[in-house]
Write an enzyme that holds these catalytic residues in place. Sequence first.
Site, PDB file in Angstrom:
ATOM      1  N   LYS A   4      -5.332  11.928   7.890  1.00 54.72           N
ATOM      2  CA  LYS A   4      -5.330  10.400   9.807  1.00 54.72           C
ATOM      3  C   LYS A   4      -3.939  10.474  10.095  1.00 54.72           C
ATOM      4  O   LYS A   4      -3.365   9.857  10.980  1.00 54.72           O
ATOM      5  CB  LYS A   4      -5.526   9.236   8.290  1.00 54.72           C
ATOM      6  N   LYS A  44      -6.720  20.104   4.813  1.00 55.90           N
ATOM      7  CA  LYS A  44      -7.289  18.862   4.984  1.00 55.90           C
ATOM      8  C   LYS A  44      -7.506  17.662   6.568  1.00 55.90           C
ATOM      9  O   LYS A  44      -6.264  17.752   6.417  1.00 55.90           O
ATOM     10  CB  LYS A  44      -6.713  18.144   4.105  1.00 55.90           C
ATOM     11  N   LYS A  61       5.180  19.994   1.457  1.00 61.48           N
ATOM     12  CA  LYS A  61       6.486  19.674   2.814  1.00 61.48           C
ATOM     13  C   LYS A  61       7.794  20.434   2.342  1.00 61.48           C
ATOM     14  O   LYS A  61       8.080  20.122   3.243  1.00 61.48           O
ATOM     15  CB  LYS A  61       6.903  18.279   2.613  1.00 61.48           C
TER      16      LYS A  61
HETATM   17  P1  ATP Z   1      -1.849  11.275   5.381  1.00 62.84           P
HETATM   18  O1  ATP Z   1      -2.878  11.624   6.103  1.00 62.84           O
HETATM   19  O2  ATP Z   1      -1.663  10.038   5.966  1.00 62.84           O
HETATM   20  O3  ATP Z   1      -1.685  11.647   4.255  1.00 62.84           O
HETATM   21  P2  ATP Z   1      -4.613  10.441   3.890  1.00 62.84           P
HETATM   22  O4  ATP Z   1      -5.774  10.847   5.487  1.00 62.84           O
HETATM   23  O5  ATP Z   1      -4.824  12.017   3.475  1.00 62.84           O
HETATM   24  O6  ATP Z   1      -3.321  10.239   4.177  1.00 62.84           O
HETATM   25  P3  ATP Z   1      -4.358   9.022   2.003  1.00 62.84           P
HETATM   26  O7  ATP Z   1      -4.467   7.161   2.269  1.00 62.84           O
HETATM   27  O8  ATP Z   1      -3.671   9.809   1.432  1.00 62.84           O
HETATM   28  O9  ATP Z   1      -5.579   9.314   3.271  1.00 62.84           O
HETATM   29  O10 ATP Z   1      -5.931   8.604   1.111  1.00 62.84           O
HETATM   30  C1  ATP Z   1      -6.690   8.239   0.842  1.00 62.84           C
HETATM   31  C2  ATP Z   1      -7.919   8.034  -0.678  1.00 62.84           C
HETATM   32  O11 ATP Z   1      -8.908   9.095   1.211  1.00 62.84           O
HETATM   33  C3  ATP Z   1      -7.716   9.454  -1.679  1.00 62.84           C
HETATM   34  O12 ATP Z   1      -8.569   8.794  -2.183  1.00 62.84           O
HETATM   35  C4  ATP Z   1      -7.899  10.554  -0.802  1.00 62.84           C
HETATM   36  O13 ATP Z   1      -7.565  11.335  -1.583  1.00 62.84           O
HETATM   37  C5  ATP Z   1      -9.171  10.160   0.183  1.00 62.84           C
HETATM   38  N1  ATP Z   1      -9.024  11.236   0.951  1.00 62.84           N
HETATM   39  C6  ATP Z   1      -7.972  11.774   1.837  1.00 62.84           C
HETATM   40  N2  ATP Z   1      -8.317  12.809   2.892  1.00 62.84           N
HETATM   41  C7  ATP Z   1      -9.298  13.555   2.356  1.00 62.84           C
HETATM   42  C8  ATP Z   1     -10.637  14.415   2.842  1.00 62.84           C
HETATM   43  N3  ATP Z   1      -9.954  14.944   4.368  1.00 62.84           N
HETATM   44  N4  ATP Z   1     -11.605  14.639   2.057  1.00 62.84           N
HETATM   45  C9  ATP Z   1     -11.521  13.532   1.325  1.00 62.84           C
HETATM   46  N5  ATP Z   1     -11.074  12.871   0.511  1.00 62.84           N
HETATM   47  C10 ATP Z   1     -10.054  12.745   1.620  1.00 62.84           C
END
Ligand code: ATP
Length: 328
Positions: free
Chosen positions: A196, A193, A111
């Site tokens: 969401k 990655k 960031k």
């Molecule tokens: P944000 O986009 O808001 O940062 P995020 O989608 O990355 O959120 P988190 O809430 O940070 O999701 O993650 C929840 C769980 O899902 C964590 O264990 C994270 O490692 C896993 N996760 C999130 N995105 C992925 C992905 N693209 N592939 C595999 N695992 C994921």
Amino acid sequence: MKRMLSGIKPSGQLTLGNYIGALRNFVNYQDEYEMFVFIANLHCITVYQDPQELRTNLRDAATLYLACGLDPKKATIFLQSDIKEHAQLGFILACNSYQGELNRMTQYKEKIAKKEKSITVGLYTYPVLMASDIIIYDCDFVPVGEDQKQHVELARDIAERFNNNYGQTFNIPQPLIPQVGARIMDLVDPTKKMSKSDDNAKGCIYLLDDLKIARKKIMSAVTDNEANVHYDKTKQPGISNLLTIMSSLTTEPIASIEARYQGIGYGTFKKEVADVVCVTLASIQDRYHQIKASDILDQVLADGAKKVSAIASKKLHEVQVKIGIEIK
Ligand code: ATP
Ligand code: LTN
């Protein structure tokens, strides 16, 4: 029984990445472990959330936990903010953590590198709150996707430091990262990655996506000119991502999928990936609607909070006595 804990932030609608990297593993582990799964609602306010949307995302996330197969008879499901001890222990742990450690956290560094404005103090210190979430329950394992490994390692460091300074208090947890699917990539830009909270919804499959839209997203996923369904993350990141998605949802090894697609075009391959994804989404969405109509969610969360709150308050008390802030 060994104890396992994990959480997901309701910072948007849950994605296929959350499901493959985290949620479905919680479901697979719930028979073997004492499983604690929570909604990390404090973590998601490190970035501004519209209150109305947040409430919807919160309920949807908790409903999806159940729809994806978490069984409240086996797993304990709760809301992070219901257990006030997380934040209180979080502050105590912040007083046992160093700025240098937080400066090294990749998510934070990214960031800063992007010169993002309005990085809150909460976002900077959130790995310490995450450490608190984990070690307050003395859990043994933390199943997470690849991006969270560094945070679990920080939790280990903080717990070890506390034990050294104040005597044995916390169990040292281990991260559990899936072999396949620990990092599902964005469909439009497969070098980043699937996330969401990303602005471009085209690169991301949401668990509640309309099936036609989900299919369209897979069919338009960025690929390459190699004309070869082959796993090579550097040269063919898009195809490799689709192979990973298919393999993790079907358990068919990547090599076997590659072999079946020798000499066959990307269009046919994408169609099969879309079919597999849509079958998964359809069954999750079916259960989601049933659970939503049944109104069991509030009771599940109340039961979960009741169960873990006894453990958390006992641990916080032990910590407060050890560090000397209790008078008794
Ligand atoms: P944000 O986009 O808001 O940062 P995020 O989608 O990355 O959120 P988190 O809430 O940070 O999701 O993650 C929840 C769980 O899902 C964590 O264990 C994270 O490692 C896993 N996760 C999130 N995105 C992925 C992905 N693209 N592939 C595999 N695992 C994921
Ligand atoms: N920080 C994680 C969510 C999270 C978590 C946790 C995961 C908060 N506390 C404890 C495992 C254990 C995230 O942003 N994905």
